[in-house]
Design a protein around this motif. Sequence first.
Motif, short mmCIF file in Angstrom:
data_model
loop_
_atom_site.label_atom_id
_atom_site.label_comp_id
_atom_site.label_asym_id
_atom_site.label_seq_id
_atom_site.Cartn_x
_atom_site.Cartn_y
_atom_site.Cartn_z
N MET A 60 63.25 32.13 56.44
CA MET A 60 63.54 33.59 56.02
C MET A 60 62.22 34.30 55.77
SD MET A 60 65.70 35.11 52.66
CE MET A 60 66.04 36.57 52.43
N GLU A 61 62.08 35.33 56.60
CA GLU A 61 61.00 36.14 56.45
C GLU A 61 60.67 36.89 54.95
OE1 GLU A 61 58.63 39.75 58.70
OE2 GLU A 61 60.66 39.15 59.30
N HIS A 62 59.41 36.79 54.38
CA HIS A 62 59.20 37.15 53.18
C HIS A 62 59.39 38.69 53.05
CE1 HIS A 62 57.57 37.76 49.24
NE2 HIS A 62 56.67 38.48 49.76
N PHE A 63 60.01 39.44 52.21
CA PHE A 63 60.11 40.60 52.23
C PHE A 63 59.36 41.45 51.10
CE2 PHE A 63 62.46 44.51 50.05
CZ PHE A 63 62.32 45.44 50.91
N VAL A 64 58.70 42.40 51.56
CA VAL A 64 57.94 43.18 50.77
C VAL A 64 58.39 44.62 50.46
CG1 VAL A 64 55.44 44.30 50.62
CG2 VAL A 64 55.89 41.99 51.87
N VAL A 65 58.56 44.98 49.22
CA VAL A 65 59.06 46.23 48.73
C VAL A 65 58.38 47.49 49.19
CG1 VAL A 65 60.17 45.10 46.81
CG2 VAL A 65 57.90 46.07 46.57
N SER A 66 59.08 48.45 49.52
CA SER A 66 58.44 49.61 50.10
C SER A 66 57.09 50.30 49.31
CB SER A 66 59.41 50.56 50.38
OG SER A 66 60.45 50.11 51.09
N ALA A 67 57.33 49.93 47.80
CA ALA A 67 56.18 50.63 46.98
C ALA A 67 54.98 49.78 47.27
CB ALA A 67 56.72 50.41 45.63
N ARG A 68 54.90 48.56 47.58
CA ARG A 68 53.77 47.72 47.98
C ARG A 68 53.63 47.98 49.37
NH1 ARG A 68 54.11 41.76 46.35
NH2 ARG A 68 51.96 41.93 47.32
N LYS A 69 54.19 47.84 50.16
CA LYS A 69 54.12 47.97 51.84
C LYS A 69 53.63 49.40 52.02
CE LYS A 69 56.58 47.43 56.09
NZ LYS A 69 58.06 47.02 56.80
N TYR A 70 54.15 50.31 51.73
CA TYR A 70 53.48 51.68 51.97
C TYR A 70 52.59 52.34 50.96
CZ TYR A 70 56.91 51.38 55.79
OH TYR A 70 57.60 51.02 56.73
N ARG A 71 51.96 51.39 49.94
CA ARG A 71 50.98 51.82 48.91
C ARG A 71 49.78 52.77 49.60
NH1 ARG A 71 49.27 50.77 43.76
NH2 ARG A 71 50.66 48.98 43.42
N PRO A 72 49.52 54.02 49.51
CA PRO A 72 48.34 54.41 50.03
C PRO A 72 47.13 53.81 50.26
CG PRO A 72 49.50 56.02 48.63
CD PRO A 72 50.11 54.79 48.34
N GLN A 73 46.44 53.83 51.21
CA GLN A 73 45.10 53.21 51.54
C GLN A 73 43.97 54.14 51.43
OE1 GLN A 73 45.04 49.94 51.60
NE2 GLN A 73 47.17 49.93 51.31
N THR A 74 44.15 55.58 51.67
CA THR A 74 43.28 56.48 51.46
C THR A 74 43.87 57.81 50.87
OG1 THR A 74 44.02 57.84 53.56
CG2 THR A 74 42.55 55.89 53.82
N PHE A 75 42.89 58.62 50.55
CA PHE A 75 43.33 59.94 49.65
C PHE A 75 44.46 60.58 50.64
CE2 PHE A 75 39.23 59.38 46.73
CZ PHE A 75 39.89 58.70 45.89
N LYS A 76 44.33 60.62 51.56
CA LYS A 76 45.25 61.50 52.56
C LYS A 76 46.73 60.89 52.25
CE LYS A 76 41.67 63.24 55.54
NZ LYS A 76 41.33 63.01 57.16
N ASP A 77 46.56 59.93 52.07
CA ASP A 77 48.13 59.09 51.98
C ASP A 77 48.76 59.23 50.37
OD1 ASP A 77 47.77 58.32 54.62
OD2 ASP A 77 47.01 56.18 53.88
#
Length: 636
Positions: free
Chosen positions: A1-18
């Motif tokens: 079973m593949e490990h699931f990453v919640v959207s809050a962590r998966k799509y955490r912004p990496q730059t100020f533009k995000d």
Amino acid sequence: MEHFVVSARKYRPQTFKDVVGQQAITNTLANAIHNNHLAQALLFTGPRGVGKTTCARILAKMINHDGTQAPDEDFAFNIFELDAASNNSVDDIRNLIDQVRIPPQVGKYKVYIIDEVHMLSASAFNAFLKTLEEPPKHAIFILATTEKHKIIPTILSRCQIFDFKRITVTDAKNYLGYIAEQEGVKAEDDALHIIAQKADGAMRDALSIYDRVVSFSGNELTRQAVTENLNVLDYDTYMQVTDMILANDIPQLLLKFNEILSTGFDGHHFIAGLASHFRDLLVCKDQKTIQLLEVGEQTKARYFEQSQQTSHQFLMEAIELANSCDLKYKTSQNQRLLVELCLMQLASITFDTQKKKSDRKIVPPEHFTQHSVQISSENKELLRENEHDSSTPAEEISLPDPKKRPESCAKPEEAFYYSNESPSDSTETSADTNETRSETVSIPNSLNLPKQTSNATEKTEVQEVREVIEEVPVRTKKILPEINREKVSGLSLKSIGKKKELAEKQKAMLPVEEVMDDEFSEEDMVREWKNYSEKLKNKGEKILASIFESQTPSLENREIHLTFPNETMKIDLEREENRLMNFLKARLRNTHIRLIIHVDEAVSKKYAFTPQEKYEKLKEANPLLDKLRATFDLDV
């Protein structure tokens, strides 16, 4: 079973533009880094889930990135995160100060991110002051908190403060749409809008709700699935309720509210949402304020359509009623009844105002028009005998034809003649003053006397005529003929003399009072007293009747004595004294009766005491009674 990453962590912004919804702060930080104007102590404050920790991490990466490192380099060895909620003692701060002295091995700066800094103790704050004011050149402190007011002023004065704002519904919805597109999820615009509203300005909460709803509905994210999963009252429910309110359909409105409660919703949540719905409708009434409505285009069209069915006055009253119910909800003992009463009041706003001011509540002028009813002496004697002789049935009293009237009457309903004679005979009798004279009695038209249909009807009419005769004072058995009254002005001496002349003329024409002196007992007097009280009840004067029943009169010779506990009851009875005495004199056939009213406040002690008053009396007699009540926790 593949490990699931919640959207809050998966799509955490990496730059100020995000970063979503914080353009002012991200631009300020980016320019400060670019111009080398970055302070060494920063304080990020704002609601939960708006990007404080995310911006701190992005800032820590950017100040150490000189372009030679890989783009995904996170400089983990240069970033130190401290949770002040669990590390809030003086020793924890001293360990941090000891680490600050050591320069970084890689990069230029060591960044210390202290989350929930308001949880630090007062001693820890004081130990941190000197280091925060004069840190080493390679150290930068970023403090994050949701409660800035709990931080001592000496810490605030040493920091550059950035206030993060709540994320708007539109920004949150757009970012959710972007994530849904990345994940291959087909989401309705209204569904994303409900999620954004439910998040209440926190992007992390919006992403958590999004993950939950996607797990429920799969790749098809619909408004119905969102409302069912989140158990929220969407705008469609409030629109149905508003339609029922506008239609004044109170029964269906109460059934709808019962259905809402049966699904698990709180009445407080419902009434607060209804007030917000009315506010949204009011916003749609003007093109200038329609932009304040944060909904999708399709929903905005429905709001606009319903707002056209309402008036500005209705919405203002509805908002006031709903908001008042919202404020009273927590303190109410019967919360459901409070909301139902508010709904019934809302449904009553749009009733026709003309119906509220119906003419049925206003006594028409014709009610006060008095018509003369002439009763012959024979019929009057029959009525008088019938009053004192119960064996004489009312049906045996003959009533005349109401169509018989004199030529002087302009309309048939203006005068009715109760006589067994023909019209000509009646005229001759009236003309001859030495013979039997017809007596004129003023009767309100509302009695509707001239109805002669059946024996039962005749009985009712005779009773009504009898009541009218009882109202006539005994001293005026010989009714005065009608006097041609002249209009006299009161602004001259001549007019004053004219008034006196007319008054003396009328006084001279007053008839001699018929003297009666029949014997009667106190029981007879009390019986007639009660009959008069019943008569008042039948007329609807129940308050006055209760005053008559409150005390029993006594008889001394020909004087009726009555004692009341206060002056108010005496005044009320004195207003009725003339009619009362005329009634008693006629029934008891004695014109020497007098009424004497006394006031004695001691009489009021006869009334029943309340339980509390009884308890106070008993406690005065025996003080130990209060100790007994307190010992056993008894109620009065």
